[in-house]
Structures are given as C-alpha cells and as structure tokens.
Write an enzyme that holds these catalytic residues in place. Structure first.
Site, PDB file in Angstrom:
ATOM      1  N   ASP A 308      39.537  -3.950  34.601  1.00 21.20           N
ATOM      2  CA  ASP A 308      39.950  -2.878  35.509  1.00 21.20           C
ATOM      3  C   ASP A 308      40.954  -3.409  36.533  1.00 21.20           C
ATOM      4  OD1 ASP A 308      40.272  -0.435  36.667  1.00 21.20           O
ATOM      5  OD2 ASP A 308      38.378  -0.451  37.754  1.00 21.20           O
ATOM      6  N   HIS A 312      46.926  -3.227  44.288  1.00 19.03           N
ATOM      7  CA  HIS A 312      47.545  -2.530  45.426  1.00 19.03           C
ATOM      8  C   HIS A 312      48.014  -3.618  46.377  1.00 19.03           C
ATOM      9  CE1 HIS A 312      45.846   1.344  44.193  1.00 19.03           C
ATOM     10  NE2 HIS A 312      44.702   0.724  43.988  1.00 19.03           N
TER      11      HIS A 312
HETATM   12  O1  DOR Z   1      39.342   1.266  41.824  1.00 19.33           O
HETATM   13  C1  DOR Z   1      40.008   1.809  40.981  1.00 19.33           C
HETATM   14  N1  DOR Z   1      41.345   1.712  40.973  1.00 19.33           N
HETATM   15  N2  DOR Z   1      39.413   2.546  40.050  1.00 19.33           N
HETATM   16  C2  DOR Z   1      40.119   3.325  39.202  1.00 19.33           C
HETATM   17  O2  DOR Z   1      39.541   3.987  38.402  1.00 19.33           O
HETATM   18  C3  DOR Z   1      41.572   3.399  39.299  1.00 19.33           C
HETATM   19  C4  DOR Z   1      42.102   2.177  39.872  1.00 19.33           C
HETATM   20  C5  DOR Z   1      43.562   2.278  40.231  1.00 19.33           C
HETATM   21  O3  DOR Z   1      44.340   2.721  39.386  1.00 19.33           O
HETATM   22  O4  DOR Z   1      43.902   1.885  41.330  1.00 19.33           O
END
Ligand code: DOR
Length: 445
Positions: A308, A312
């Site tokens: 995952d 950011h």
């Molecule tokens: O924490 C997360 N960030 N969960 C998600 O499902 C999407 C992801 C993102 O794309 O930033």
C-alpha cells in the site's frame, strides 16, 4: 552457451522450502534449476551466502501519475520498487484523472513505457458511471482487473452502497481488489469529530467497526454473486472471523492482504512518535489488533503481502489532522521489513515467497511469474539475509522523501535484482536503463 546467466550456489526459496542450487537463465526465462555446470554460462553470479527469491509482486501501490507527480511518478515509484526487490507492481487507480476508462488505462501504459524500472499492471477503478463497462475494462491488456474503494481515501474514487457493489461484482469474472471501509460510517464519524483534533484519534474516527461493517457486506455480496474478491490491507481483529468463515464457505474465492506496516506499527505509540506520518487508511490500530493480524497470518488467513505504498510530501503531512493526507511509502521497504520479521523468527522464508510472489501471481493470473522454475520469467532478487542496514531518510528513493521506518535497523537486504533475465540492481545500485514492461495475464478476452 547454454545459459546467458548462471546464479551459482545460492539458497533458492519457494513456498515449499529453501534448497541450495543454481539457476540457469536464457533470454528472459529461467531454463534450469539444480546443480548446473559453471562453464556453460556467459555470466556467472556468485550467490554463495545469499538467498535467491522470486522477485516480489506488490499488488497494491499508489504511484500518483498522472496528476500528483510531485508526490511520486511512474519512474520514481518503480525505481523505489526495484531497489527493494519488487519486480512487478500493480498500481491503483486513484490518480488524477482516475483510471476509470480505456483511455486513462492506455495513457498510463504509454507513460510507463521506457520509464518503468519494474514490470507493471494498472488497476481500473469502479465508479457508478462505468459499471456497465467493467467486464470489458478488466480484460484490457495491461490491467490486473478492477479496484473498488468502498470507503473514500486519497482522491475521489468511491463506489458507495450495496446496490452499486452488487452491480460491480456482477459485471466481470476476475478477482476484484477492494478497499473495505464503510463510507457512511466514516462520514458520520468524521463529521462528529473536532477539527482540528489529535492524529491519535485517526483509528477511533475510522474505527474497526467501519472496517467490519464493510467487509461483512463485501463478503456477503461476493457470496451472492460468486465473484472472487480480494480484501486489501485488513487492519482489524474484527474482520478476521468473517474472512476465515468466508474462506471456509467459498474456498479459493475470498483472499486477503496484510501490509507490513499493520504488522509492524501499533497505536497509540506510532501516532505519538510519528504523528501524521503514521496516518493511513485503514488506520494503524491498537496492539490488540496488531496481534490479531499476526495470529491470522500464522493461521493462513492472509494470502498476500502488499505495501500500500502511498506517498505524500512532508509539507502535506504537516497539515493539522484531519487535513493531513493518509498514506505512507512502503514499496522499497516491504522486503527488508519481511526479512527482519524472518530474522526475528516471526515469519518463514516460505511465507515470504508464498505471500509476496507465488500467491500474487497465481491469484491475479500473472503469466509465467512468481516462481523459480523452468519456463518462468527470470524475475529474481538475491538477498543477503544477514546484512544489517539502519534505514535513513537519505536512502528513501520515493519522491516523498521520508519513511516511517527511518532509524529502524533491518536485518536482510536485497543486493541484486534481475528483471526478465537482465540485471537491473547490482550491489544495491541501479544499472542499465528502465526495462519494465506491462505484465501479461492468463485471462483471455
Ligand atoms: O492511506 C491510504 N492512502 N489509503 C488508501 O487507500 C489510499 C492511499 C493513497 O492513495 O494515499
């Protein structure tokens, strides 16, 4: 010459065990595995003391291109992947624009060509608008299938409500990957929370019940429709009995993912130490939940390790919660974290090969990937299982420039990576040019 490359004297890892042996590669394929003569190869790689694993297949990453390239792009994301021993990634559709059409998928494939350091597939997102096209979209070359966000996270992709879910699962046949959190409950709890509020509230706002309600519904609709579903990043103890029972009733149909970070971090400690850097969806939860995930893993409830990877920037993360975005990078550190678990005696190498390579390949129908055996593609990672590496910010390859594992010491490190027969990482350094390709599948249109 019989082989282009011969990997000599390593310990070859599969779900069935760890055996000393050589791997002979010709062109892009493995042609022999066993005790092989060195004088029959153009290039010999000495793997003495190293583990030879099938390249990892990370079936959940967010690489942000198009639209959010300041966080990551397909070149930087795949570079982080390959340096972490990941030779194939499946990228999620919550880009901008989202990957919800044939054109958007085509655009990603064009962008990746010549720039990707590992092989790739791009999920197509289900929306209320493209439901009728899903059966056709999931079979387009270059896609591992459909992704559904039952709860909203980064971006606007969402498929809310039982009817839409039912319609999506009726349209098509391939395994559908699902982010399972109940949107209505998330909305209500978010509206009721203070703004700003401490990030330690994140696992209370997006609580375990939000995940349980959603996963219960998903498994019911999967049962009704007969559609195989893959529950992404399971985070709570509450979902485990549901998944266990669904697996018992619908053998092979329901599969589930756990992330290294949900096994590694727990609340409140991670939030107190890392602040919003620990914020992701579904959340890092309490120690009780973490222990339940470990127990479920040892009981065989999980099929796949996914990172995952959701980068950011630090500036974005510095916004006061709940305005800080959710997600943490992880594609580069997935294998070192798993190897560290192995060195701690908490995971076997067989589990690593099975949940990181063999199962992802089998469950998503990847052609000739995921195993070290004749006729399979030569996607391999050579690992020094004893190398200790203190992971620092300067080692982070992702454009986001940080990692929740900064300061942690990993035991086990990928030193050499081979993609489709070509060495692309040597002694931990990138060599050559990006040679990743769109992965192929056994599904036929
Ligand atoms: O924490 C997360 N960030 N969960 C998600 O499902 C999407 C992801 C993102 O794309 O930033």
């Amino acid at each position: 010459m019989l082989y282009d490359t011969l990997i000599r004297g390593g310990r070859i890892v599969s779900s069935q065990g760890v055996h000393e042996g050589d791997v002979g590669i010709s062109g892009d394929k493995i042609v022999s595995v066993g005790s092989l003569a060195a004088d029959t190869a153009e290039q010999v790689i000495d793997a003495t003391g190293l583990l030879v694993l099938p390249g990892l297949i990370d079936t959940q990453v967010h690489f942000r291109e198009p639209g959010m390239e300041h966080k990551e792009d397909l070149e930087s994301g795949t570079r982080a992947a390959i340096l972490g021993g990941v030779t194939t990634i499946f990228e999620m559709p919550n880009t901008s624009p989202p990957t919800t059409s044939r054109d958007a998928l085509h655009d990603k494939l064009i962008r990746a060509a010549g720039r990707a350091w590992c092989d790739y597939g791009f999920f197509v997102g289900a929306t209320a608008e493209n439901l009728d096209e899903l059966a056709a979209l999931e079979l387009l070359p270059g896609s591992p299938g459909i992704k559904i966000f039952m709860g909203s996270s980064t971006g606007s992709l969402l498929l809310e409500g039982r009817e839409f879910l039912h319609a999506a699962l009726t349209n098509g046949t391939r395994r559908v990957s699902v982010h399972s959190e109940d949107e209505q409950r998330l909305r209500e709890r978010k509206a009721a929370a203070a703004d700003p509020c401490p990030v330690t509230e994140h696992p209370n706002i997006r609580d375990a019940e939000s995940a349980r309600i959603s996963t219960e519904q998903l498994l019911q609709v999967s049962h009704e429709t007969g559609r195989p579903v893959h529950v992404l990043h399971v985070s709570s103890a509450d979902e485990i009995p549901l998944i266990r029972e669904a697996k018992r009733q619908q053998v092979g149909r329901v599969t589930a993912e756990v992330t290294p970070q949900h096994l590694f971090f727990s609340a409140p400690e991670a939030y107190e130490r890392l602040g919003s850097l620990a914020q992701m969806n579904p959340p890092i939860r309490s120690e009780e939940h973490r222990q339940a995930l470990w127990a479920a893993l040892q009981q065989g409830i999980f099929d796949i390790f996914g990172s995952d990877h959701a980068p950011h920037t630090l500036d974005e993360k510095a916004k006061p919660y709940p305005h800080s975005p959710s997600g943490m990078p992880g594609v580069q550190t997935m294998l070192p974290v798993l190897l560290t678990f192995f060195n701690q005696g908490r995971l076997t190498l067989e589990q690593v090969a099975s949940l990181s390579s063999e199962n992802p390949a089998r469950l998503f129908g990847l052609r000739n990937k995921g195993r070290i055996a004749p006729s399979f593609l030569a996607d391999l990672v050579l690992v020094d299982p004893a190398r200790k590496v203190q992971f620092e910010r300067s080692m982070v390859v992702s454009k986001c420039g940080w990692s929740p594992y900064e300061g942690e010491t990993f035991t086990g490190w990928p030193v050499h990576v081979i993609l489709q027969g070509k060495s692309v990482v040597k002694e931990g350094e990138l060599i050559g040019k990006p040679s990743g390709q769109a992965a192929e599948y056994n599904w036929k249109a």
